[in-house]
Design a protein around this motif. Structure first.
Motif, PDB file in Angstrom:
ATOM      1  N   ILE A 256      -7.379 -13.750   8.321  1.00 25.07           N
ATOM      2  CA  ILE A 256      -8.462 -14.398   7.593  1.00 25.07           C
ATOM      3  C   ILE A 256      -8.756 -15.783   8.156  1.00 25.07           C
ATOM      4  O   ILE A 256      -7.853 -16.579   8.389  1.00 25.07           O
ATOM      5  CB  ILE A 256      -8.115 -14.494   6.098  1.00 25.07           C
ATOM      6  N   ASP A 257     -10.037 -16.044   8.374  1.00 28.92           N
ATOM      7  CA  ASP A 257     -10.509 -17.344   8.811  1.00 28.92           C
ATOM      8  C   ASP A 257     -10.826 -18.190   7.589  1.00 28.92           C
ATOM      9  O   ASP A 257     -11.681 -17.833   6.781  1.00 28.92           O
ATOM     10  CB  ASP A 257     -11.759 -17.170   9.680  1.00 28.92           C
ATOM     11  N   GLY A 258     -10.157 -19.331   7.456  1.00 27.30           N
ATOM     12  CA  GLY A 258     -10.373 -20.202   6.312  1.00 27.30           C
ATOM     13  C   GLY A 258     -11.410 -21.273   6.538  1.00 27.30           C
ATOM     14  O   GLY A 258     -11.585 -22.149   5.686  1.00 27.30           O
ATOM     15  N   SER A 259     -12.127 -21.228   7.652  1.00 27.08           N
ATOM     16  CA  SER A 259     -13.105 -22.273   7.958  1.00 27.08           C
ATOM     17  C   SER A 259     -14.420 -22.087   7.227  1.00 27.08           C
ATOM     18  O   SER A 259     -15.252 -22.997   7.204  1.00 27.08           O
ATOM     19  CB  SER A 259     -13.381 -22.304   9.467  1.00 27.08           C
ATOM     20  N   GLY A 260     -14.639 -20.896   6.651  1.00 32.71           N
ATOM     21  CA  GLY A 260     -15.911 -20.594   6.012  1.00 32.71           C
ATOM     22  C   GLY A 260     -16.914 -19.956   6.950  1.00 32.71           C
ATOM     23  O   GLY A 260     -18.045 -19.650   6.544  1.00 32.71           O
ATOM     24  N   ASN A 261     -16.528 -19.697   8.215  1.00 34.26           N
ATOM     25  CA  ASN A 261     -17.436 -19.097   9.194  1.00 34.26           C
ATOM     26  C   ASN A 261     -17.249 -17.599   9.363  1.00 34.26           C
ATOM     27  O   ASN A 261     -17.944 -16.982  10.177  1.00 34.26           O
ATOM     28  CB  ASN A 261     -17.249 -19.783  10.552  1.00 34.26           C
ATOM     29  N   SER A 262     -16.305 -17.028   8.613  1.00 30.92           N
ATOM     30  CA  SER A 262     -16.052 -15.576   8.647  1.00 30.92           C
ATOM     31  C   SER A 262     -15.687 -15.077  10.040  1.00 30.92           C
ATOM     32  O   SER A 262     -15.996 -13.938  10.403  1.00 30.92           O
ATOM     33  CB  SER A 262     -17.277 -14.801   8.130  1.00 30.92           C
ATOM     34  N   ASN A 263     -15.024 -15.913  10.822  1.00 33.66           N
ATOM     35  CA  ASN A 263     -14.546 -15.482  12.134  1.00 33.66           C
ATOM     36  C   ASN A 263     -13.165 -14.847  11.999  1.00 33.66           C
ATOM     37  O   ASN A 263     -12.173 -15.321  12.575  1.00 33.66           O
ATOM     38  CB  ASN A 263     -14.515 -16.669  13.102  1.00 33.66           C
ATOM     39  N   ASN A 264     -13.111 -13.790  11.206  1.00 31.28           N
ATOM     40  CA  ASN A 264     -11.845 -13.113  10.954  1.00 31.28           C
ATOM     41  C   ASN A 264     -11.360 -12.378  12.193  1.00 31.28           C
ATOM     42  O   ASN A 264     -12.158 -11.930  13.025  1.00 31.28           O
ATOM     43  CB  ASN A 264     -11.984 -12.133   9.792  1.00 31.28           C
ATOM     44  N   GLY A 265     -10.041 -12.242  12.300  1.00 32.64           N
ATOM     45  CA  GLY A 265      -9.445 -11.497  13.397  1.00 32.64           C
ATOM     46  C   GLY A 265      -8.973 -10.135  12.947  1.00 32.64           C
ATOM     47  O   GLY A 265      -8.848  -9.851  11.748  1.00 32.64           O
ATOM     48  N   THR A 266      -8.696  -9.276  13.921  1.00 35.56           N
ATOM     49  CA  THR A 266      -8.231  -7.916  13.645  1.00 35.56           C
ATOM     50  C   THR A 266      -6.876  -7.703  14.305  1.00 35.56           C
ATOM     51  O   THR A 266      -6.732  -7.898  15.524  1.00 35.56           O
ATOM     52  CB  THR A 266      -9.228  -6.870  14.178  1.00 35.56           C
ATOM     53  N   LEU A 267      -5.880  -7.312  13.515  1.00 35.01           N
ATOM     54  CA  LEU A 267      -4.547  -7.020  14.028  1.00 35.01           C
ATOM     55  C   LEU A 267      -4.537  -5.608  14.612  1.00 35.01           C
ATOM     56  O   LEU A 267      -4.972  -4.658  13.959  1.00 35.01           O
ATOM     57  CB  LEU A 267      -3.498  -7.113  12.923  1.00 35.01           C
ATOM     58  N   LEU A 268      -4.026  -5.477  15.844  1.00 38.37           N
ATOM     59  CA  LEU A 268      -3.999  -4.177  16.515  1.00 38.37           C
ATOM     60  C   LEU A 268      -2.580  -3.835  16.944  1.00 38.37           C
ATOM     61  O   LEU A 268      -1.872  -4.661  17.531  1.00 38.37           O
ATOM     62  CB  LEU A 268      -4.922  -4.184  17.732  1.00 38.37           C
ATOM     63  N   THR A 269      -2.182  -2.605  16.610  1.00 41.79           N
ATOM     64  CA  THR A 269      -0.909  -1.970  16.980  1.00 41.79           C
ATOM     65  C   THR A 269       0.321  -2.666  16.427  1.00 41.79           C
ATOM     66  O   THR A 269       1.431  -2.472  16.923  1.00 41.79           O
ATOM     67  CB  THR A 269      -0.771  -1.803  18.515  1.00 41.79           C
ATOM     68  N   PHE A 270       0.167  -3.464  15.379  1.00 46.73           N
ATOM     69  CA  PHE A 270       1.332  -4.024  14.691  1.00 46.73           C
ATOM     70  C   PHE A 270       1.984  -2.956  13.822  1.00 46.73           C
ATOM     71  O   PHE A 270       1.300  -2.100  13.230  1.00 46.73           O
ATOM     72  CB  PHE A 270       0.920  -5.199  13.809  1.00 46.73           C
ATOM     73  N   THR A 271       3.303  -3.021  13.701  1.00 46.91           N
ATOM     74  CA  THR A 271       4.020  -2.114  12.805  1.00 46.91           C
ATOM     75  C   THR A 271       3.720  -2.448  11.349  1.00 46.91           C
ATOM     76  O   THR A 271       3.570  -1.566  10.507  1.00 46.91           O
ATOM     77  CB  THR A 271       5.534  -2.194  13.051  1.00 46.91           C
ATOM     78  N   LEU A 272       3.690  -3.730  11.027  1.00 49.99           N
ATOM     79  CA  LEU A 272       3.394  -4.255   9.683  1.00 49.99           C
ATOM     80  C   LEU A 272       4.380  -3.751   8.637  1.00 49.99           C
ATOM     81  O   LEU A 272       4.026  -3.459   7.497  1.00 49.99           O
ATOM     82  CB  LEU A 272       1.944  -3.936   9.284  1.00 49.99           C
ATOM     83  N   ASN A 273       5.629  -3.660   9.052  1.00 51.00           N
ATOM     84  CA  ASN A 273       6.710  -3.322   8.126  1.00 51.00           C
ATOM     85  C   ASN A 273       8.026  -3.732   8.786  1.00 51.00           C
ATOM     86  O   ASN A 273       8.285  -3.347   9.927  1.00 51.00           O
ATOM     87  CB  ASN A 273       6.726  -1.820   7.814  1.00 51.00           C
ATOM     88  N   GLY A 274       8.810  -4.557   8.091  1.00 50.98           N
ATOM     89  CA  GLY A 274      10.077  -5.003   8.646  1.00 50.98           C
ATOM     90  C   GLY A 274      10.011  -6.417   9.178  1.00 50.98           C
ATOM     91  O   GLY A 274       9.033  -7.145   8.981  1.00 50.98           O
ATOM     92  N   SER A 275      11.044  -6.821   9.896  1.00 51.37           N
ATOM     93  CA  SER A 275      11.215  -8.216  10.296  1.00 51.37           C
ATOM     94  C   SER A 275      10.539  -8.569  11.614  1.00 51.37           C
ATOM     95  O   SER A 275      10.540  -9.737  12.012  1.00 51.37           O
ATOM     96  CB  SER A 275      12.712  -8.540  10.392  1.00 51.37           C
ATOM     97  N   THR A 276       9.976  -7.596  12.315  1.00 52.17           N
ATOM     98  CA  THR A 276       9.233  -7.863  13.540  1.00 52.17           C
ATOM     99  C   THR A 276       7.904  -7.134  13.484  1.00 52.17           C
ATOM    100  O   THR A 276       7.712  -6.205  12.689  1.00 52.17           O
ATOM    101  CB  THR A 276      10.013  -7.402  14.791  1.00 52.17           C
ATOM    102  N   SER A 277       6.978  -7.567  14.351  1.00 55.30           N
ATOM    103  CA  SER A 277       5.653  -6.953  14.409  1.00 55.30           C
ATOM    104  C   SER A 277       5.014  -6.897  13.036  1.00 55.30           C
ATOM    105  O   SER A 277       4.480  -5.882  12.614  1.00 55.30           O
ATOM    106  CB  SER A 277       5.747  -5.531  15.005  1.00 55.30           C
ATOM    107  N   ASN A 278       5.056  -8.042  12.338  1.00 52.68           N
ATOM    108  CA  ASN A 278       4.677  -8.043  10.931  1.00 52.68           C
ATOM    109  C   ASN A 278       4.424  -9.489  10.482  1.00 52.68           C
ATOM    110  O   ASN A 278       4.694 -10.449  11.199  1.00 52.68           O
ATOM    111  CB  ASN A 278       5.813  -7.427  10.096  1.00 52.68           C
ATOM    112  N   TRP A 279       3.910  -9.611   9.272  1.00 54.01           N
ATOM    113  CA  TRP A 279       3.839 -10.911   8.611  1.00 54.01           C
ATOM    114  C   TRP A 279       5.258 -11.278   8.170  1.00 54.01           C
ATOM    115  O   TRP A 279       5.912 -10.509   7.453  1.00 54.01           O
ATOM    116  CB  TRP A 279       2.925 -10.862   7.386  1.00 54.01           C
ATOM    117  N   VAL A 280       5.756 -12.443   8.598  1.00 51.58           N
ATOM    118  CA  VAL A 280       7.117 -12.858   8.275  1.00 51.58           C
ATOM    119  C   VAL A 280       7.093 -14.309   7.798  1.00 51.58           C
ATOM    120  O   VAL A 280       6.109 -15.028   7.978  1.00 51.58           O
ATOM    121  CB  VAL A 280       8.060 -12.720   9.496  1.00 51.58           C
TER     122      VAL A 280
END
Length: 465
Positions: A256-280
């Motif tokens: 998410i872009d918090g600048s108000g310009n909606s320049n959001n990014g897209t996460l690609l090929t992350f596992t998104l579960n566990g202690s790596t390849s994820n939000w930590v």
């Protein structure tokens, strides 16, 4: 950061108390809900109430360290697309890119470099790259950060060593025909750029495109706090404080872009579960670590002092004051130290301090980011003849009558709008104490007044439950 409650610390001078009020222990910490302070929790991180006669300074410890999440990259194929930035940055030659990075010199990529932040052409050619050297055998890259200009070729800035699994702040600034790199507040090199940005460019985090374009040179480590400015305009603001640290975040695929310009990014090929390849969980620091904030009253002035343990990208402090704890105004500014790893001390004197006030610090970075300190309520210095306690109070407030004045007295209580909500007459002729039952009053700030025929005393109190 989301705060669940506002702790108020009551500091009392026990010599004033002839009988301990029920329900309170002096020095206890009282928790107050946001709704009891008008519902706006952001204005009340923490408040310390200093008793009328407490002349010794009160120290408050707070660290403004980062307390959110960051994004962990596994070095295999994780990356974030930020292509929507290309339109806002097309043609720009005056800009800043800054981010925090944590990684090791040893990286899975076989190329000798790991992409931290990259801008490539639509065909995968290089425009501007920030890479971590991995020390590949036979090459000179050795855990340093490098800046690559795609037009000139090779690495234009050979930066300092950052491959130590510690957090480092990277700031790259271009101003027309010159550009420079700063790492952890220290100048790390400069060059004369030849590249240019186009609306069709590919922007990404955690890798860089090779011709094709194909993803390559993936980074293993963590990135946090990315900000991108076009001139003085913030066009991309990514705090990475998303998802559940180490949890199942399969649905959290948008940065998410918090600048108000909606320049959001897209996460690609992350596992998104566990202690790596994820939000930590992140331990990346914010620019200022505030050690303490101290307030001390005088007859008509208030002395505010505070100390910092370290400062990064720090412009300074606005000193803000309020009479009701809600509406603050700036009364001064203290210039920061910019970049410092040493303890620094600051002070400010409010020369218009008469009847007590609330104070806070608004810390400002060079990039415009701000953070609020604790709030301190400082009552005016008195001679001990009149006091109200406890303050804050929940069900009852006690009033110490001033000696040397014979009754009768009138005891009055007003709300912040000036409306009289309580009054009583006191006929005794001896200096003593009186109390007011507060259980029928809503939480908020009130003014207590003790009226004598020839003189009056007043004090601001806070009712909380």
């Amino acid at each position: 950061m989301v705060l669940a409650c506002c702790p108020y610390i009551l500091v009392a001078n026990q010599s004033l108390v002839s009988a301990q009020p029920s329900g309170y222990t002096y020095g206890e910490q009282i928790t107050i809900n946001a709704s009891q302070m008008g519902g706006n929790l952001s204005l009340f991180p923490v408040l310390t109430v200093i008793n009328l006669l407490l002349l010794s300074p009160v120290f408050i410890h707070t660290s403004l360290a980062q307390s959110g999440n960051c994004l962990d990259f596994d070095g295999s194929n994780d990356y974030v697309l930020l292509n929507s930035l290309a339109d806002d940055m097309s043609g720009s030659t005056i800009f800043n890119i800054e981010f925090w990075v944590k990684g090791a010199q040893s990286q899975p990529t076989p190329s000798g470099q790991a992409g931290l932040f990259s801008i490539n052409t639509s065909a995968g050619g290089n425009v501007l790259l920030f890479v971590l050297g991995t020390g590949l055998s036979g090459q000179q890259w050795d855990g340093k950060i490098y800046v690559f200009d795609g037009v000139i070729g090779w690495y234009q800035i050979n930066g300092p060593y950052i491959g130590d699994n510690n957090w480092h702040q990277v700031i790259y600034s271009r101003n027309g025909s010159s550009a420079s790199l700063m790492v952890d507040g220290v100048a790390a090199g400069s060059h004369s750029p030849a590249y240019s940005f186009a609306a069709s460019d590919l922007w990404s985090i955690g890798q860089e495109y090779d011709f094709g374009p194909l993803t390559s040179d993936c980074f293993q480590g963590q990135i946090d706090g990315l900000k991108i400015y076009n001139s003085s305009n913030l066009v991309g603001d990514y705090d990475f404080n998303q998802g559940t640290a180490g949890g199942n975040n399969a649905s959290q695929t948008t940065l998410i872009d918090g600048s108000g310009n909606s320049n959001n990014g897209t996460l690609l090929t992350f596992t998104l579960n566990g202690s790596t390849s994820n939000w930590v969980a992140s331990s990346a620091p914010l620019p200022v670590e505030l050690l303490d904030f101290q307030a001390k009253p005088n007859e008509t002035t208030a002395l505010l002092t505070w100390r910092t343990a370290s400062e990064q990208n720090h412009h300074g402090f606005y000193i803000e004051k309020s009479q009701d704890g809600r509406q603050f105004e700036s009364i001064g500014f203290a210039v920061g130290s910019g970049f410092s790893s040493e303890e620094r001390s600051y002070f400010f004197e409010d020369k218009n301090f008469f009847a007590g006030a609330y104070y806070r610090l608004r810390q400002v970075d060079f990039d415009g980011k701000t953070a609020l300190s604790l709030i301190v309520f400082l009552a005016a210095k008195r001679n001990g003849s009149f006091a109200a306690y406890p303050n804050p109070a929940a069900t009852e407030v006690w009033v110490k009558h001033p000696p040397g004045h014979s009754g009768p007295f009138s005891l009055l209580l007003y709300d912040v709008g000036g409306r009289l909500v309580f009054s009583t007459n006191i006929t005794d002729n001896q200096a003593g104490t009186s109390s007011i039952d507060l259980r029928g009053l809503p939480p908020g700030v009130y003014v207590l007044k003790l009226q004598h025929s020839s003189v009056a005393w007043s004090e601001r109190i806070l009712v909380s439950r």
